[in-house]
Scaffold this motif. Structure first.
Motif, PDB file in Angstrom:
ATOM      1  N   VAL A  84      -9.149  14.141  45.289  1.00 49.56           N
ATOM      2  CA  VAL A  84      -8.369  12.901  45.359  1.00 49.56           C
ATOM      3  C   VAL A  84      -6.998  13.020  44.695  1.00 49.56           C
ATOM      4  CG1 VAL A  84     -10.385  11.407  45.506  1.00 49.56           C
ATOM      5  CG2 VAL A  84      -9.497  12.049  43.260  1.00 49.56           C
ATOM      6  N   GLU A  85      -6.734  14.115  43.969  1.00 50.14           N
ATOM      7  CA  GLU A  85      -5.454  14.194  43.247  1.00 50.14           C
ATOM      8  C   GLU A  85      -4.360  14.795  44.114  1.00 50.14           C
ATOM      9  OE1 GLU A  85      -5.023  16.983  39.976  1.00 50.14           O
ATOM     10  OE2 GLU A  85      -6.863  17.992  40.604  1.00 50.14           O
ATOM     11  N   ASP A  86      -3.113  14.508  43.696  1.00 52.42           N
ATOM     12  CA  ASP A  86      -1.917  15.039  44.353  1.00 52.42           C
ATOM     13  C   ASP A  86      -1.850  14.673  45.822  1.00 52.42           C
ATOM     14  OD1 ASP A  86      -1.405  16.083  41.917  1.00 52.42           O
ATOM     15  OD2 ASP A  86      -1.594  18.185  42.483  1.00 52.42           O
ATOM     16  N   GLY A  87      -2.366  13.484  46.154  1.00 59.39           N
ATOM     17  CA  GLY A  87      -2.294  13.021  47.540  1.00 59.39           C
ATOM     18  C   GLY A  87      -1.109  12.109  47.756  1.00 59.39           C
ATOM     19  N   THR A  88      -1.006  11.556  48.944  1.00 56.74           N
ATOM     20  CA  THR A  88       0.122  10.689  49.278  1.00 56.74           C
ATOM     21  C   THR A  88      -0.041   9.286  48.716  1.00 56.74           C
ATOM     22  OG1 THR A  88      -0.948  10.123  51.370  1.00 56.74           O
ATOM     23  CG2 THR A  88       0.615  11.966  51.392  1.00 56.74           C
ATOM     24  N   GLN A  89      -1.282   8.911  48.296  1.00 60.14           N
ATOM     25  CA  GLN A  89      -1.523   7.572  47.771  1.00 60.14           C
ATOM     26  C   GLN A  89      -1.646   7.562  46.254  1.00 60.14           C
ATOM     27  OE1 GLN A  89      -1.364   4.905  49.787  1.00 60.14           O
ATOM     28  NE2 GLN A  89      -0.911   6.377  51.423  1.00 60.14           N
ATOM     29  N   HIS A  90      -2.354   8.568  45.700  1.00 59.16           N
ATOM     30  CA  HIS A  90      -2.584   8.626  44.249  1.00 59.16           C
ATOM     31  C   HIS A  90      -2.388  10.056  43.774  1.00 59.16           C
ATOM     32  CE1 HIS A  90      -4.218   4.559  44.400  1.00 59.16           C
ATOM     33  NE2 HIS A  90      -4.975   4.956  45.408  1.00 59.16           N
ATOM     34  N   SER A  91      -1.760  10.192  42.603  1.00 64.35           N
ATOM     35  CA  SER A  91      -1.494  11.535  42.090  1.00 64.35           C
ATOM     36  C   SER A  91      -2.543  12.003  41.103  1.00 64.35           C
ATOM     37  CB  SER A  91      -0.124  11.560  41.398  1.00 64.35           C
ATOM     38  OG  SER A  91      -0.154  10.797  40.202  1.00 64.35           O
ATOM     39  N   PHE A  92      -3.176  11.098  40.314  1.00 67.42           N
ATOM     40  CA  PHE A  92      -4.089  11.452  39.231  1.00 67.42           C
ATOM     41  C   PHE A  92      -3.417  12.430  38.264  1.00 67.42           C
ATOM     42  CE2 PHE A  92      -7.072   9.705  42.211  1.00 67.42           C
ATOM     43  CZ  PHE A  92      -8.142   9.235  41.458  1.00 67.42           C
ATOM     44  N   ALA A  93      -2.113  12.291  38.102  1.00 67.07           N
ATOM     45  CA  ALA A  93      -1.359  13.259  37.296  1.00 67.07           C
ATOM     46  C   ALA A  93      -1.879  13.305  35.869  1.00 67.07           C
ATOM     47  CB  ALA A  93       0.128  12.887  37.308  1.00 67.07           C
ATOM     48  N   GLY A  94      -2.285  14.503  35.427  1.00 72.96           N
ATOM     49  CA  GLY A  94      -2.698  14.728  34.054  1.00 72.96           C
ATOM     50  C   GLY A  94      -4.068  14.219  33.685  1.00 72.96           C
ATOM     51  N   LEU A  95      -4.837  13.686  34.641  1.00 74.12           N
ATOM     52  CA  LEU A  95      -6.137  13.098  34.302  1.00 74.12           C
ATOM     53  C   LEU A  95      -7.268  14.124  34.304  1.00 74.12           C
ATOM     54  CD1 LEU A  95      -5.961   9.669  36.171  1.00 74.12           C
ATOM     55  CD2 LEU A  95      -5.393  10.205  33.811  1.00 74.12           C
ATOM     56  N   PHE A  96      -7.153  15.138  35.145  1.00 70.56           N
ATOM     57  CA  PHE A  96      -8.158  16.191  35.169  1.00 70.56           C
ATOM     58  C   PHE A  96      -7.746  17.314  34.223  1.00 70.56           C
ATOM     59  CE2 PHE A  96      -8.620  14.006  39.246  1.00 70.56           C
ATOM     60  CZ  PHE A  96      -9.993  13.822  39.321  1.00 70.56           C
ATOM     61  N   GLU A  97      -8.736  18.159  33.849  1.00 67.67           N
ATOM     62  CA  GLU A  97      -8.489  19.179  32.843  1.00 67.67           C
ATOM     63  C   GLU A  97      -7.752  20.390  33.397  1.00 67.67           C
ATOM     64  OE1 GLU A  97      -8.806  19.329  29.701  1.00 67.67           O
ATOM     65  OE2 GLU A  97      -9.854  17.452  29.317  1.00 67.67           O
ATOM     66  N   THR A  98      -6.972  20.994  32.524  1.00 69.11           N
ATOM     67  CA  THR A  98      -6.362  22.299  32.746  1.00 69.11           C
ATOM     68  C   THR A  98      -6.558  23.113  31.474  1.00 69.11           C
ATOM     69  OG1 THR A  98      -4.708  21.517  34.317  1.00 69.11           O
ATOM     70  CG2 THR A  98      -4.199  23.541  33.126  1.00 69.11           C
ATOM     71  N   ILE A  99      -7.102  24.336  31.603  1.00 74.31           N
ATOM     72  CA  ILE A  99      -7.426  25.154  30.430  1.00 74.31           C
ATOM     73  C   ILE A  99      -6.622  26.444  30.493  1.00 74.31           C
ATOM     74  CG2 ILE A  99      -9.271  26.187  29.060  1.00 74.31           C
ATOM     75  CD1 ILE A  99      -9.670  23.193  29.565  1.00 74.31           C
ATOM     76  N   PRO A 100      -5.591  26.595  29.639  1.00 73.30           N
ATOM     77  CA  PRO A 100      -4.816  27.841  29.616  1.00 73.30           C
ATOM     78  C   PRO A 100      -5.433  28.864  28.649  1.00 73.30           C
ATOM     79  CG  PRO A 100      -3.775  26.217  28.217  1.00 73.30           C
ATOM     80  CD  PRO A 100      -5.002  25.557  28.770  1.00 73.30           C
ATOM     81  N   GLY A 101      -4.870  30.039  28.663  1.00 76.11           N
ATOM     82  CA  GLY A 101      -5.233  31.064  27.678  1.00 76.11           C
ATOM     83  C   GLY A 101      -6.612  31.644  27.841  1.00 76.11           C
ATOM     84  N   VAL A 102      -7.130  31.733  29.039  1.00 72.10           N
ATOM     85  CA  VAL A 102      -8.460  32.299  29.288  1.00 72.10           C
ATOM     86  C   VAL A 102      -8.338  33.827  29.329  1.00 72.10           C
ATOM     87  CG1 VAL A 102     -10.375  32.431  30.918  1.00 72.10           C
ATOM     88  CG2 VAL A 102      -9.206  30.239  30.517  1.00 72.10           C
ATOM     89  N   THR A 103      -9.151  34.523  28.470  1.00 72.90           N
ATOM     90  CA  THR A 103      -9.002  35.987  28.334  1.00 72.90           C
ATOM     91  C   THR A 103     -10.258  36.767  28.679  1.00 72.90           C
ATOM     92  OG1 THR A 103      -9.555  35.775  25.983  1.00 72.90           O
ATOM     93  CG2 THR A 103      -7.196  35.762  26.578  1.00 72.90           C
ATOM     94  N   ASN A 104     -11.391  36.067  28.893  1.00 77.45           N
ATOM     95  CA  ASN A 104     -12.621  36.787  29.222  1.00 77.45           C
ATOM     96  C   ASN A 104     -13.523  35.900  30.054  1.00 77.45           C
ATOM     97  OD1 ASN A 104     -14.182  35.114  27.344  1.00 77.45           O
ATOM     98  ND2 ASN A 104     -13.193  36.324  25.722  1.00 77.45           N
ATOM     99  N   LEU A 105     -14.647  36.460  30.528  1.00 81.30           N
ATOM    100  CA  LEU A 105     -15.543  35.731  31.426  1.00 81.30           C
ATOM    101  C   LEU A 105     -16.207  34.554  30.743  1.00 81.30           C
ATOM    102  CD1 LEU A 105     -17.183  38.693  33.379  1.00 81.30           C
ATOM    103  CD2 LEU A 105     -15.489  37.056  34.208  1.00 81.30           C
ATOM    104  N   THR A 106     -16.553  34.689  29.474  1.00 74.09           N
ATOM    105  CA  THR A 106     -17.192  33.573  28.766  1.00 74.09           C
ATOM    106  C   THR A 106     -16.272  32.356  28.738  1.00 74.09           C
ATOM    107  OG1 THR A 106     -18.456  35.105  27.382  1.00 74.09           O
ATOM    108  CG2 THR A 106     -18.210  32.835  26.583  1.00 74.09           C
ATOM    109  N   LYS A 107     -15.026  32.609  28.367  1.00 76.39           N
ATOM    110  CA  LYS A 107     -14.057  31.503  28.347  1.00 76.39           C
ATOM    111  C   LYS A 107     -13.811  30.969  29.755  1.00 76.39           C
ATOM    112  CE  LYS A 107     -11.547  32.815  24.140  1.00 76.39           C
ATOM    113  NZ  LYS A 107     -10.227  33.180  23.569  1.00 76.39           N
TER     114      LYS A 107
END
Length: 847
Positions: A84-107
């Motif tokens: 549902v995000e980044d569509g033409t009606q609703h963006s949901f900007a910043g509401l879902f998670e983003t995880i940076p700095g992943v260095t291994n499979l566990t993370k």
């Protein structure tokens, strides 16, 4: 065939028709890849609500195998990609998670779990309005290590204009999109010359992006929006190798279209070059509101061509005359077409010189755009050397007319004589319909043309003032008072004659006190009937005979004059009865005249002996010439009053015939249409049918609606045809907290309470208040004597209202941008008219 529950694919191998299963973020990046944009390598997983601990083992194995090549590039970033995000009606900007700095499979698996779980978070469910978990796709990408990152809107979502917006921060852009830091911001435009123009919106010591980088980023962003077919909200990053990466693309979902200003050119065939510049400089004070169609038609077809003809020596009926017209209509208001104005031979050069004293800010804008090659002179068809030669006699004749002003008293007397002949023309009720049409075109009549030419005297008055002002620069006190207390200005004399009416009305004070504000018409009827007020009523009629053709917004025919409705004068007299005589404008003028004389005498005494005759001559000359700044316009307004009378008479007749519903509707029609109502042969602006075949009332209704829209939505004071905004240069010193800056018009420091007015209403202004207005045309000036000080949003040193304020010695600051919005009625401010500063009291700042 049943689709598998999980699909895992490399981002750059996705087929667009299937990307809707991977979520909005993935879809947006896939579209960017498809049009050749640089997007970090990645892997996409179809949307799900299942956490990874219940995923099939073969799916996990496949993902762990595929992700190894990205790990080889460095750290990963795991991003949610909901359906549902980044569509033409609703963006949901910043509401879902983003995880940076992943260095291994566990993370990696923990990050995937967090992203999927965000689909059931409270903030997501609240924004979406649903009560169950939303499926979330997963996007695993190479994490860029940017030196600068940010966002880019290819269209301003607020609808301010058509500029592209770039915001940038150092390092990762997450701090920007999360709102944790203030970015550097620019607006970028493509000009009419097909060049990029960059406007810096934030101040910073060191720019994160150079001009070439900004232009390159903007071009690529516009190219992407063009390729995809809709405006984009983009996230981007530039790495240490100066490579530009696109990190996200979503349609702009909250965009408002920028305003489209309606431009009605005086001539549609002109060649102004790639960019036209319009400005209402020096007309916004006297012509602040939209014009009704009849008024504009008269200006365009009768008045301006005659002025241009006189100045350029071109016959009024010559084809080129239309190409020389320097006036257009912007949102219903009169604006100078600066390209056309500067193209007028000799006039353009004179314009630059006189604007130094009228509006320095406007001159700075014109010079800047000219120096950058944006503002170009209008190309005149058929303009050649022989035509220039024919101009020489015209310029000699114009100069001869100006030489006649060497006798200013005689010139003023001549102006009055012509005005009296116009006032003595036959009553409009005695004219035929065709004669009324001719009378509405009175500016073309030989009797009115000398008055129109008399307006050139205003230029001479301005030049004499500029010369005198510079000559007394070494003596500040004399320089400040150089135009104060000078008699003879007919606009200032209005206030002095109102003083006479007030003094004559003091024996009738009890009668005036019996009526409340707003009952001026009832009071007037009483004064007209009772015996004891007959002498005063006769004085009022004498005043109206001399000044009744004036009033606020007096250059628009639709606006009543004081002789139509003297309520404003009655209200001024009524309120003036509570003010002591020694506080009147008359006493103020007399005092100022003495102060001026003393200051000039002191200056001349202190000057070197060889300068004294020159200073004495200039000081005396200014007393003779300053009234000419207002006198020509004052007398020419008799022409407007006469045209209004003729138009209303025609309106009454058309109402009796059932064509109009009221006489005032006549002002919503144009000259050829009025002629057509008599001979049924006119053509409207929108159709080629005879006027008899269309509904007149529909046309008038449409124009009334348009006029209302023009009144509500005003264009900027400076407007470019390519839509790029004009950033006005600051004339004043650096900004100070709690201080507003403008142009000091006259001397004095006053502290008082603010009264913001939108109409010239004497009942609304109490003596001693500080009058704050958007504009002040001469019709406002009778209110000036009761104000402790005057603050105006627009205007320069020699605009009409400024001249009156200075002559009356009222502290005034003009050109204070947005002051009617920055101040509030009742606030206490200190006005320093010498420095142009308005200090807002601290107790007001907190409120």
């Amino acid at each position: 065939m049943t689709q598998p529950t999980f699909v895992i694919n490399y981002l750059d191998d996705l087929t667009l028709k299937y990307t809707n299963r991977f979520g909005g973020k993935t879809l947006g990046l896939s579209k960017l890849i498809a049009v050749g944009a640089a997007v970090p390598k990645g892997i996409a997983i179809t949307a799900t609500t299942d956490l990874p601990d219940i995923w099939p083992q073969d799916v996990k194995t496949q993902l762990e195998h595929m992700v190894q090549y990205i790990f080889e590039q460095g750290q990963l970033i795991v991003r949610s990609s909901s359906l549902v995000e980044d569509g033409t009606q609703h963006s949901f900007a910043g509401l879902f998670e983003t995880i940076p700095g992943v260095t291994n499979l566990t993370k990696l698996w923990n990050a995937i779990a967090d992203c999927i779980a965000s689909g059931s978070s409270k903030r997501v469910l609240s924004y979406s309005g649903v009560h169950k978990a939303l499926p979330v796709g997963i996007l695993i990408q190479q994490q860029i290590a940017p030196k600068v990152a940010g966002v880019c809107f290819t269209q301003d979502p607020t609808g301010q204009d058509y500029g592209l917006i770039i915001e940038a921060v150092a390092g990762l852009g997450e701090a920007l999109v999360s709102g944790h830091t203030n970015p550097q911001r620019w607006r970028i435009y493509i000009s009419g010359l097909d060049q990029y123009e960059v406007i810096e919106e934030t101040s910073h010591n060191e720019s994160l992006l150079g001009l070439a980088q900004l232009q390159g980023l903007a071009k690529k962003a516009w190219d992407l929006a063009t390729a995809l077919g809709y405006p984009l909200d983009l996230e981007w990053a530039i790495d240490d190798n100066e490579k530009l990466w696109w990190l996200q693309a979503r349609p702009i979902t909250t965009g408002h279209l920028p305003p489209k200003w309606r431009i009605e050119r005086a001539c549609n065939e002109v060649d102004d070059g790639p960019v036209t510049l319009w400005s209402n400089m020096n007309v916004r004070e006297t012509m602040p509101d939209p014009y009704c169609p009849l008024t504009w038609d008269i200006w365009r077809s009768c008045i301006i061509p005659q002025i241009v003809s006189d100045l350029c020596g071109v016959p009024v009926n010559a084809n080129i005359i239309q190409h020389l017209l320097p006036i257009d209509l912007v949102q219903g208001r009169v604006y100078f077409n600066v390209n056309g104005l500067l193209a007028m031979p000799l006039v353009g050069r004179l314009f630059r010189y006189t604007m130094e004293g009228i509006d320095k800010q406007a001159l700075m804008v014109v010079n800047d755009l000219t120096n950058r090659g944006i503002l170009q002179l209008r190309s005149l068809p058929g303009w050649n050397f022989s035509m220039m030669l024919r101009m020489v006699p015209a310029n000699i004749l114009a100069a001869t007319r100006l030489l006649s002003v060497m006798q200013p008293r005689k010139s003023r007397h001549l102006l009055k004589q012509i005005a009296n002949r116009i006032k003595s023309r036959p009553p409009v009720q005695q004219l035929t319909d065709s004669e009324l049409i001719t009378e509405i075109r009175l500016p073309e009549h030989p009797i009115a043309i000398p008055l129109l030419r008399g307006l050139q005297m205003e230029v001479v008055a301005l030049l004499v003032w500029m010369l005198t002002d510079r000559a007394f620069a070494k003596w500040p006190q004399a320089q400040r008072l150089i135009t104060s207390g000078i008699p003879g200005n007919p606009t200032t004399e209005i206030s002095l004659n109102i003083d006479l009416l007030i003094e004559a009305a003091r024996p009738l004070k009890k009668i005036f006190q019996n009526y409340e504000p707003g009952q001026e018409q009832e009071l007037l009827q009483t004064l007209k009937q009772i015996p004891e007020s007959q002498a005063w009523y006769a004085k009022l009629q004498t005043f109206l005979k001399q000044y009744g053709h004036r009033g606020p917004k007096e250059f628009d025919l639709i606006t009543p004059r004081w002789h139509d409705d003297p309520s404003m004068i009655i209200a001024l007299v009524k309120s003036g009865l509570d003010i002591p005589s020694e506080m009147s404008a008359t006493h103020r003028m007399a005092s100022l005249n003495r102060e001026r004389t003393d200051a000039i005498t002191a200056a001349i005494t202190q000057a070197p002996w060889w300068q004294r005759p020159w200073l004495k001559f200039l000081a005396h000359a200014l007393t003779l010439y300053m009234p000419l700044r207002e006198a020509p316009k004052h007398e020419y307004l008799h022409v407007f009053a006469r045209m209004r009378q003729a138009a209303l008479e025609l309106g009454h007749r058309l109402t009796k015939r059932g064509i109009l519903t009221s006489a005032s509707q006549v002002f919503m029609l144009k000259l050829d249409e009025l002629s057509g109502l008599n001979d049924i042969a006119a053509v409207t602006e929108n159709t080629h049918q005879p006027l008899a075949h269309i509904n007149i009332q529909e046309l008038i209704t449409k124009r009334n609606q348009q006029l209302a829209d023009f009144t509500t939505h005003k264009a900027p004071d400076f407007l470019r045809s390519d839509g790029i905004p004009i950033i006005l240069p600051k004339v004043s010193s650096q900004e100070e907290p709690g201080v507003l800056h403008g142009l000091g018009i006259s001397d004095g420091i006053v502290t008082g309470q603010v009264k913001i007015l939108t109409e010239a209403d004497p009942n609304a202004l109490m003596p001693g208040e500080i009058l704050v207005v958007k504009f002040a045309d001469p019709g406002w000036t009778p209110l000036f004597p009761r104000a402790a000080a005057i603050i105006v949003e627009v205007g320069g040193l020699m605009c009409h209202a400024a001249v009156v304020a200075r002559e009356l010695g009222i502290p005034a600051v003009f050109g204070v941008a947005g002051v009617t919005e920055k101040l509030q009625t009742g606030q206490t401010v200190q006005v320093n008219a010498l420095t142009g500063k308005i200090n807002v009291r601290r107790e007001n700042a907190s409120s």
